[in-house]
Design a protein around this motif. Sequence first.
Motif, PDB file in Angstrom:
ATOM      1  N   LEU A 163       0.851  -1.196   0.000  1.00  0.00           N
ATOM      2  CA  LEU A 163       0.000   0.000   0.000  1.00  0.00           C
ATOM      3  C   LEU A 163       0.885   1.243   0.000  1.00  0.00           C
ATOM      4  N   GLN A 164       0.532   2.187  -0.785  1.00  0.00           N
ATOM      5  CA  GLN A 164       1.320   3.404  -0.909  1.00  0.00           C
ATOM      6  C   GLN A 164       0.534   4.591  -0.343  1.00  0.00           C
ATOM      7  N   GLY A 165       1.265   5.485   0.304  1.00  0.00           N
ATOM      8  CA  GLY A 165       0.667   6.741   0.723  1.00  0.00           C
ATOM      9  C   GLY A 165      -0.403   6.624   1.779  1.00  0.00           C
ATOM     10  N   GLN A 166      -0.354   5.547   2.606  1.00  0.00           N
ATOM     11  CA  GLN A 166      -1.387   5.383   3.617  1.00  0.00           C
ATOM     12  C   GLN A 166      -1.064   6.231   4.855  1.00  0.00           C
ATOM     13  N   LEU A 167      -2.106   6.646   5.538  1.00  0.00           N
ATOM     14  CA  LEU A 167      -1.949   7.310   6.813  1.00  0.00           C
ATOM     15  C   LEU A 167      -1.349   6.328   7.807  1.00  0.00           C
ATOM     16  N   VAL A 168      -0.349   6.743   8.559  1.00  0.00           N
ATOM     17  CA  VAL A 168       0.301   5.828   9.486  1.00  0.00           C
ATOM     18  C   VAL A 168       0.167   6.334  10.911  1.00  0.00           C
ATOM     19  N   LEU A 169       0.221   5.405  11.832  1.00  0.00           N
ATOM     20  CA  LEU A 169       0.243   5.734  13.249  1.00  0.00           C
ATOM     21  C   LEU A 169       1.661   6.059  13.673  1.00  0.00           C
ATOM     22  N   SER A 170       1.803   6.541  14.884  1.00  0.00           N
ATOM     23  CA  SER A 170       3.136   6.709  15.440  1.00  0.00           C
ATOM     24  C   SER A 170       3.661   5.342  15.858  1.00  0.00           C
ATOM     25  N   ASP A 171       4.950   5.284  16.114  1.00  0.00           N
ATOM     26  CA  ASP A 171       5.585   4.041  16.526  1.00  0.00           C
ATOM     27  C   ASP A 171       4.965   3.524  17.827  1.00  0.00           C
ATOM     28  N   ILE A 172       5.158   2.214  18.072  1.00  0.00           N
ATOM     29  CA  ILE A 172       4.838   1.643  19.376  1.00  0.00           C
ATOM     30  C   ILE A 172       6.092   1.792  20.231  1.00  0.00           C
ATOM     31  N   PRO A 173       6.059   2.613  21.251  1.00  0.00           N
ATOM     32  CA  PRO A 173       7.263   2.778  22.074  1.00  0.00           C
ATOM     33  C   PRO A 173       7.527   1.504  22.878  1.00  0.00           C
ATOM     34  N   ILE A 174       8.722   0.974  22.792  1.00  0.00           N
ATOM     35  CA  ILE A 174       9.056  -0.269  23.471  1.00  0.00           C
ATOM     36  C   ILE A 174      10.314  -0.085  24.306  1.00  0.00           C
ATOM     37  N   GLU A 175      10.176  -0.326  25.574  1.00  0.00           N
ATOM     38  CA  GLU A 175      11.316  -0.372  26.484  1.00  0.00           C
ATOM     39  C   GLU A 175      11.597  -1.844  26.774  1.00  0.00           C
ATOM     40  N   VAL A 176      12.714  -2.337  26.259  1.00  0.00           N
ATOM     41  CA  VAL A 176      12.937  -3.779  26.223  1.00  0.00           C
ATOM     42  C   VAL A 176      13.207  -4.386  27.597  1.00  0.00           C
ATOM     43  N   THR A 177      13.506  -3.571  28.590  1.00  0.00           N
ATOM     44  CA  THR A 177      13.706  -4.102  29.936  1.00  0.00           C
ATOM     45  C   THR A 177      12.463  -3.967  30.799  1.00  0.00           C
ATOM     46  N   SER A 178      11.386  -3.466  30.220  1.00  0.00           N
ATOM     47  CA  SER A 178      10.140  -3.257  30.962  1.00  0.00           C
ATOM     48  C   SER A 178       9.093  -4.284  30.546  1.00  0.00           C
ATOM     49  N   THR A 179       8.678  -5.096  31.475  1.00  0.00           N
ATOM     50  CA  THR A 179       7.626  -6.067  31.189  1.00  0.00           C
ATOM     51  C   THR A 179       6.333  -5.372  30.793  1.00  0.00           C
ATOM     52  N   ASP A 180       5.999  -4.291  31.470  1.00  0.00           N
ATOM     53  CA  ASP A 180       4.762  -3.576  31.161  1.00  0.00           C
ATOM     54  C   ASP A 180       4.789  -3.017  29.742  1.00  0.00           C
ATOM     55  N   SER A 181       5.918  -2.480  29.329  1.00  0.00           N
ATOM     56  CA  SER A 181       6.044  -1.932  27.980  1.00  0.00           C
ATOM     57  C   SER A 181       5.875  -3.022  26.931  1.00  0.00           C
ATOM     58  N   LYS A 216       4.338  -5.914  27.322  1.00  0.00           N
ATOM     59  CA  LYS A 216       2.954  -6.397  27.356  1.00  0.00           C
ATOM     60  C   LYS A 216       2.038  -5.463  26.575  1.00  0.00           C
ATOM     61  N   SER A 217       2.235  -4.163  26.730  1.00  0.00           N
ATOM     62  CA  SER A 217       1.425  -3.193  26.006  1.00  0.00           C
ATOM     63  C   SER A 217       1.627  -3.333  24.500  1.00  0.00           C
ATOM     64  N   ALA A 218       2.875  -3.518  24.095  1.00  0.00           N
ATOM     65  CA  ALA A 218       3.167  -3.699  22.671  1.00  0.00           C
ATOM     66  C   ALA A 218       2.533  -4.987  22.154  1.00  0.00           C
ATOM     67  N   GLY A 219       2.598  -6.043  22.947  1.00  0.00           N
ATOM     68  CA  GLY A 219       1.995  -7.310  22.546  1.00  0.00           C
ATOM     69  C   GLY A 219       0.504  -7.168  22.303  1.00  0.00           C
ATOM     70  N   LYS A 220      -0.182  -6.464  23.194  1.00  0.00           N
ATOM     71  CA  LYS A 220      -1.625  -6.261  23.019  1.00  0.00           C
ATOM     72  C   LYS A 220      -1.923  -5.484  21.750  1.00  0.00           C
ATOM     73  N   ALA A 221      -1.125  -4.451  21.478  1.00  0.00           N
ATOM     74  CA  ALA A 221      -1.355  -3.624  20.295  1.00  0.00           C
ATOM     75  C   ALA A 221      -1.151  -4.414  19.008  1.00  0.00           C
ATOM     76  N   ILE A 222      -0.226  -5.356  19.021  1.00  0.00           N
ATOM     77  CA  ILE A 222       0.081  -6.143  17.823  1.00  0.00           C
ATOM     78  C   ILE A 222      -0.881  -7.314  17.666  1.00  0.00           C
ATOM     79  N   ALA A 223      -1.278  -7.927  18.777  1.00  0.00           N
ATOM     80  CA  ALA A 223      -2.155  -9.097  18.713  1.00  0.00           C
ATOM     81  C   ALA A 223      -3.554  -8.743  18.224  1.00  0.00           C
TER      82      ALA A 223
END
Length: 457
Positions: free
Chosen positions: A18-36, A38-45
Amino acid sequence: MRWGSVLSLGGAALVVLLQGQLVLSDIPIEVTSTDSLKSAGKAIAAPMWTFYEQNQTEGIPGKLTGTWYVAGAMFMTLIQYWQVSGDNQYNSVVSHDLMFQAGRNYDYFDSNYSQWLGNDDQMFWGLAAITASETGFPEVSGKPTWTSLARAVATMQINRWNTEQCDGGITWQIHPWQAGYTLRNSISNGGLFLLSARLGRFTTNQTYFEWAEQIWDWSADTPLIQAEKNWYVADSTSGDNNCIDSGDMQWSYNYGVYLAGSAVMYNATGDQKWLNRTTGLMGRLLQHFFPQEYGGNIFSEVACEKLHTCDRNMLNFKGWTSMWLAMTASMVAETRDAILPKLQGSAVAIGKQCDGETENLCGSRWYQDTWDGIKGLEVQMCALGGITSNLMMLSSTSAKTIRTNPNGREQFLDTYSDDTPDALPAISTGDRVGSWILTILWGAGIVAAAWWLIKQK
């Protein structure tokens, strides 16, 4: 590699650019944070699950349009994700659909699909079942245990061990009438090796360890595993040439199954040879699939990503392999320091790639800072595997992520005892000849019926 995929590189047409699609901002991920994480996992799943609901074949639980095994691999991923994240919102459907697809004989070889399945197709459902056992995924009341289902798959596949060519191995395809039947590939044999090793560790049944040893030894005697060539793992070898040739495409999941199986064997036995095999395979995998071109810490399925030629199967590989890397680190402490930065670097990259459209859609090129335009269940599953692997790494510092059950020798229903992999008879030459005869008779019957119908008009 799945040769059926090669024959249908048009499957790449399923990959929508797909070209020229509206995009969201990145998913901020702190790799040493379980909460971060988990939040990323929910957003992707969440979008992955939407793709699953939209693409079930005629609403059949666990059957995706155009494929069967991918849903099994998705359940494997979701169960592992649940275990390390605590996110149980998908559990009831995963449980129902995973059991539904076990079929009437609870062996993931139901007649609805068995005529065209490959051993690797069935194997992935077996890996989903053993993952359910190891993680303590809730059992289904009134149904066989997850361990029983995993045992049934292993039993069937072990009894397909074929010595007519190559002195052993299991073939890629199950039936002689299927194209590619004589091919022996790494994912089928390596997948059975991993399943056998995990069943051995979980149940403490020595017979599974013996089969894991046999599968490894056979693989190392063929071109599939070439320890002398810097632990090179070939994709396949052909029974037509008595397994002296090799298909040399490099795919991460071929390394992943042999690596994780070796790690499980070392954890269970403490034998130095398994440590040597684990570190050897790990070194090759980390060097080849985390190219310096992208900084050395971002996973890439290098054979197809740059040219956008990955089909729907290939899009999954590094997600599964990420979880098998985390399993390796959990099983073999000596590997942790090498694996951790690779998985963490990949997680940060996933957060940048999963900014597609309006639903955190993920692409295939994790090394690319913005969404690459590829979307679908497979790339979401792959990204979820990358996040899950990091949660597994955090979990493994304080608790085992893969448990054992020495009392796991339960009976399979009331009549089928699978305490050893000898419960089912081996497929003989007569069986193969008989299957050809039945196929011919079946085809002749269809022709005769069609002729009769024409004559009635």
